[in-house]
Design a protein around this motif. Sequence first.
Motif, PDB file in Angstrom:
ATOM      1  N   ALA A  19       0.841  -1.198   0.000  1.00 53.55           N
ATOM      2  CA  ALA A  19       0.000   0.000   0.000  1.00 53.55           C
ATOM      3  C   ALA A  19       0.876   1.248   0.000  1.00 53.55           C
ATOM      4  CB  ALA A  19      -0.902   0.003   1.228  1.00 53.55           C
ATOM      5  N   LEU A  20       0.373   2.299  -0.630  1.00 58.60           N
ATOM      6  CA  LEU A  20       1.051   3.591  -0.567  1.00 58.60           C
ATOM      7  C   LEU A  20       0.911   4.153   0.843  1.00 58.60           C
ATOM      8  CD1 LEU A  20      -0.067   5.216  -3.942  1.00 58.60           C
ATOM      9  CD2 LEU A  20       2.126   4.137  -3.395  1.00 58.60           C
ATOM     10  N   PRO A  21       1.785   5.098   1.234  1.00 58.98           N
ATOM     11  CA  PRO A  21       1.631   5.731   2.544  1.00 58.98           C
ATOM     12  C   PRO A  21       0.209   6.273   2.688  1.00 58.98           C
ATOM     13  CG  PRO A  21       3.713   6.369   1.569  1.00 58.98           C
ATOM     14  CD  PRO A  21       2.950   5.620   0.509  1.00 58.98           C
ATOM     15  N   ALA A  22      -0.358   6.117   3.898  1.00 66.24           N
ATOM     16  CA  ALA A  22      -1.752   6.499   4.103  1.00 66.24           C
ATOM     17  C   ALA A  22      -1.957   7.019   5.515  1.00 66.24           C
ATOM     18  CB  ALA A  22      -2.658   5.297   3.853  1.00 66.24           C
ATOM     19  N   TYR A  23      -2.957   7.898   5.652  1.00 70.39           N
ATOM     20  CA  TYR A  23      -3.358   8.411   6.955  1.00 70.39           C
ATOM     21  C   TYR A  23      -4.239   7.363   7.627  1.00 70.39           C
ATOM     22  CZ  TYR A  23      -1.793  12.858   5.021  1.00 70.39           C
ATOM     23  OH  TYR A  23      -1.033  13.860   4.469  1.00 70.39           O
ATOM     24  N   ALA A  24      -3.952   7.054   8.897  1.00 66.63           N
ATOM     25  CA  ALA A  24      -4.710   6.032   9.623  1.00 66.63           C
ATOM     26  C   ALA A  24      -6.096   6.522  10.017  1.00 66.63           C
ATOM     27  CB  ALA A  24      -3.941   5.579  10.860  1.00 66.63           C
ATOM     28  N   THR A  25      -6.221   7.826  10.290  1.00 70.19           N
ATOM     29  CA  THR A  25      -7.507   8.404  10.671  1.00 70.19           C
ATOM     30  C   THR A  25      -7.657   9.746   9.970  1.00 70.19           C
ATOM     31  OG1 THR A  25      -6.657   9.652  12.568  1.00 70.19           O
ATOM     32  CG2 THR A  25      -7.318   7.344  12.977  1.00 70.19           C
ATOM     33  N   PRO A  26      -8.880  10.289   9.904  1.00 73.85           N
ATOM     34  CA  PRO A  26      -9.068  11.592   9.252  1.00 73.85           C
ATOM     35  C   PRO A  26      -8.272  12.722   9.898  1.00 73.85           C
ATOM     36  CG  PRO A  26     -11.179  10.490   9.518  1.00 73.85           C
ATOM     37  CD  PRO A  26     -10.161   9.670  10.275  1.00 73.85           C
ATOM     38  N   GLY A  27      -7.957  12.622  11.195  1.00 72.63           N
ATOM     39  CA  GLY A  27      -7.213  13.670  11.877  1.00 72.63           C
ATOM     40  C   GLY A  27      -5.719  13.442  11.942  1.00 72.63           C
ATOM     41  N   SER A  28      -5.227  12.398  11.293  1.00 76.21           N
ATOM     42  CA  SER A  28      -3.790  12.095  11.336  1.00 76.21           C
ATOM     43  C   SER A  28      -2.977  13.149  10.609  1.00 76.21           C
ATOM     44  CB  SER A  28      -3.510  10.737  10.689  1.00 76.21           C
ATOM     45  OG  SER A  28      -4.078   9.690  11.423  1.00 76.21           O
ATOM     46  N   GLY A  30       0.399  12.506  10.114  1.00 72.20           N
ATOM     47  CA  GLY A  30       1.387  11.710   9.400  1.00 72.20           C
ATOM     48  C   GLY A  30       0.772  10.526   8.695  1.00 72.20           C
ATOM     49  N   MET A  31       1.398  10.157   7.593  1.00 76.34           N
ATOM     50  CA  MET A  31       1.004   8.965   6.831  1.00 76.34           C
ATOM     51  C   MET A  31       1.929   7.828   7.230  1.00 76.34           C
ATOM     52  SD  MET A  31       0.844  10.708   3.067  1.00 76.34           S
ATOM     53  CE  MET A  31       2.150  11.909   3.378  1.00 76.34           C
ATOM     54  N   ASP A  32       1.365   6.665   7.500  1.00 68.31           N
ATOM     55  CA  ASP A  32       2.190   5.496   7.796  1.00 68.31           C
ATOM     56  C   ASP A  32       2.845   5.005   6.510  1.00 68.31           C
ATOM     57  OD1 ASP A  32       1.579   5.364  10.541  1.00 68.31           O
ATOM     58  OD2 ASP A  32      -0.281   4.289  10.122  1.00 68.31           O
ATOM     59  N   GLY A  60       8.883  23.902  -2.705  1.00 68.84           N
ATOM     60  CA  GLY A  60       8.272  24.630  -1.605  1.00 68.84           C
ATOM     61  C   GLY A  60       7.775  23.724  -0.490  1.00 68.84           C
ATOM     62  N   TYR A  61       8.017  22.408  -0.633  1.00 66.23           N
ATOM     63  CA  TYR A  61       7.613  21.440   0.385  1.00 66.23           C
ATOM     64  C   TYR A  61       8.760  20.492   0.689  1.00 66.23           C
ATOM     65  CZ  TYR A  61       2.775  22.865  -0.339  1.00 66.23           C
ATOM     66  OH  TYR A  61       1.611  23.599  -0.419  1.00 66.23           O
ATOM     67  N   GLU A  62       8.650  19.811   1.803  1.00 61.99           N
ATOM     68  CA  GLU A  62       9.528  18.718   2.177  1.00 61.99           C
ATOM     69  C   GLU A  62       8.633  17.624   2.730  1.00 61.99           C
ATOM     70  OE1 GLU A  62      11.768  18.846   5.845  1.00 61.99           O
ATOM     71  OE2 GLU A  62      10.456  20.392   6.654  1.00 61.99           O
ATOM     72  N   ILE A  63       9.157  16.424   2.843  1.00 62.62           N
ATOM     73  CA  ILE A  63       8.483  15.392   3.619  1.00 62.62           C
ATOM     74  C   ILE A  63       9.375  15.092   4.808  1.00 62.62           C
ATOM     75  CG2 ILE A  63       7.836  12.955   3.705  1.00 62.62           C
ATOM     76  CD1 ILE A  63       6.472  13.270   1.072  1.00 62.62           C
ATOM     77  N   GLN A  64       8.787  15.182   5.996  1.00 63.28           N
ATOM     78  CA  GLN A  64       9.499  14.870   7.225  1.00 63.28           C
ATOM     79  C   GLN A  64       9.232  13.410   7.578  1.00 63.28           C
ATOM     80  OE1 GLN A  64       8.066  17.681  10.116  1.00 63.28           O
ATOM     81  NE2 GLN A  64       9.008  19.409   9.055  1.00 63.28           N
ATOM     82  N   VAL A  65      10.273  12.690   7.956  1.00 63.74           N
ATOM     83  CA  VAL A  65      10.166  11.293   8.381  1.00 63.74           C
ATOM     84  C   VAL A  65      10.243  11.279   9.897  1.00 63.74           C
ATOM     85  CG1 VAL A  65      11.144   8.976   8.193  1.00 63.74           C
ATOM     86  CG2 VAL A  65      11.308  10.563   6.253  1.00 63.74           C
ATOM     87  N   ARG A  66       9.197  10.749  10.524  1.00 60.20           N
ATOM     88  CA  ARG A  66       9.101  10.756  11.979  1.00 60.20           C
ATOM     89  C   ARG A  66       8.883   9.347  12.506  1.00 60.20           C
ATOM     90  NH1 ARG A  66       5.159  15.967  12.994  1.00 60.20           N
ATOM     91  NH2 ARG A  66       6.394  17.452  11.790  1.00 60.20           N
ATOM     92  N   LEU A 117       5.192   9.836   7.627  1.00 63.34           N
ATOM     93  CA  LEU A 117       5.624  10.881   6.705  1.00 63.34           C
ATOM     94  C   LEU A 117       4.692  12.072   6.859  1.00 63.34           C
ATOM     95  CD1 LEU A 117       6.132   8.751   3.456  1.00 63.34           C
ATOM     96  CD2 LEU A 117       7.783   9.212   5.296  1.00 63.34           C
ATOM     97  N   VAL A 118       5.278  13.262   7.021  1.00 67.86           N
ATOM     98  CA  VAL A 118       4.491  14.485   7.138  1.00 67.86           C
ATOM     99  C   VAL A 118       4.935  15.445   6.035  1.00 67.86           C
ATOM    100  CG1 VAL A 118       3.952  16.482   8.591  1.00 67.86           C
ATOM    101  CG2 VAL A 118       4.191  14.211   9.625  1.00 67.86           C
ATOM    102  N   LEU A 119       3.997  15.817   5.179  1.00 64.72           N
ATOM    103  CA  LEU A 119       4.275  16.820   4.152  1.00 64.72           C
ATOM    104  C   LEU A 119       4.225  18.191   4.814  1.00 64.72           C
ATOM    105  CD1 LEU A 119       4.672  17.423   1.081  1.00 64.72           C
ATOM    106  CD2 LEU A 119       2.191  17.723   0.976  1.00 64.72           C
ATOM    107  N   ALA A 120       5.268  19.003   4.631  1.00 62.26           N
ATOM    108  CA  ALA A 120       5.339  20.295   5.302  1.00 62.26           C
ATOM    109  C   ALA A 120       5.868  21.364   4.344  1.00 62.26           C
ATOM    110  CB  ALA A 120       6.257  20.202   6.516  1.00 62.26           C
ATOM    111  N   PRO A 121       5.329  22.587   4.458  1.00 63.33           N
ATOM    112  CA  PRO A 121       5.862  23.687   3.648  1.00 63.33           C
ATOM    113  C   PRO A 121       7.251  24.082   4.134  1.00 63.33           C
ATOM    114  CG  PRO A 121       4.169  24.487   5.143  1.00 63.33           C
ATOM    115  CD  PRO A 121       4.214  22.999   5.304  1.00 63.33           C
ATOM    116  N   VAL A 122       8.043  24.593   3.220  1.00 64.30           N
ATOM    117  CA  VAL A 122       9.408  25.024   3.519  1.00 64.30           C
ATOM    118  C   VAL A 122       9.533  26.509   3.195  1.00 64.30           C
ATOM    119  CG1 VAL A 122      11.831  24.809   2.831  1.00 64.30           C
ATOM    120  CG2 VAL A 122      10.407  22.767   3.049  1.00 64.30           C
ATOM    121  N   VAL A 123      10.085  27.250   4.137  1.00 62.85           N
ATOM    122  CA  VAL A 123      10.403  28.654   3.910  1.00 62.85           C
ATOM    123  C   VAL A 123      11.920  28.762   3.939  1.00 62.85           C
ATOM    124  CG1 VAL A 123      10.183  31.008   4.782  1.00 62.85           C
ATOM    125  CG2 VAL A 123       8.269  29.406   5.014  1.00 62.85           C
TER     126      VAL A 123
END
Length: 153
Positions: A19-28, A30-32, A60-66, A117-123
């Motif tokens: 499976a592709l990375p996915a959010y476990a709940t609507p409020g997540s 990060g994607m597993d 303009g974005y990064e993905i953070q690995v947590r 994985l968290v998609l985040a804007p980069v400044v």
Amino acid sequence: MTDPVSVSVKRLPHGEGLALPAYATPGSAGMDVLSAEDVTIAPGARYAVATGLALAIPAGYEIQVRPRSGLALKHGITVPNTPGTIDSDYRGELKVILINHGTEPFAIARGDRVAQLVLAPVVQARWSEVTELDATGRGAGGFGSTGGHARLG
């Protein structure tokens, strides 16, 4: 809620069937993300776990690995460079660096959730060198200068 940002993903041969990375709940936030390999990490060892995915993150974005909190609490498995950063111009395989801080070897099976994985804007910054900085109430007070944990009670 903002509209989702499209991120192109290329499935590599060893990622087929996962499976592709996915959010476990609507409020997540990060994607597993799943492991694309079987591996055992010895106590104290580090390993870059393959995911079988390559990404094209928009400029303009990064993905953070947590780390996944359950793995950290129950097994001492975490991401040593938390958060890891995947830059928008990187096109190689996404690998998750894990470290085993536990006392037992930790087995990871293909398809196991290993990180978030968290998609985040980069400044980006532009430096402006000056001879003096503006004054603040804190000043140069650093490590522990605002009080220790006993004062937080």
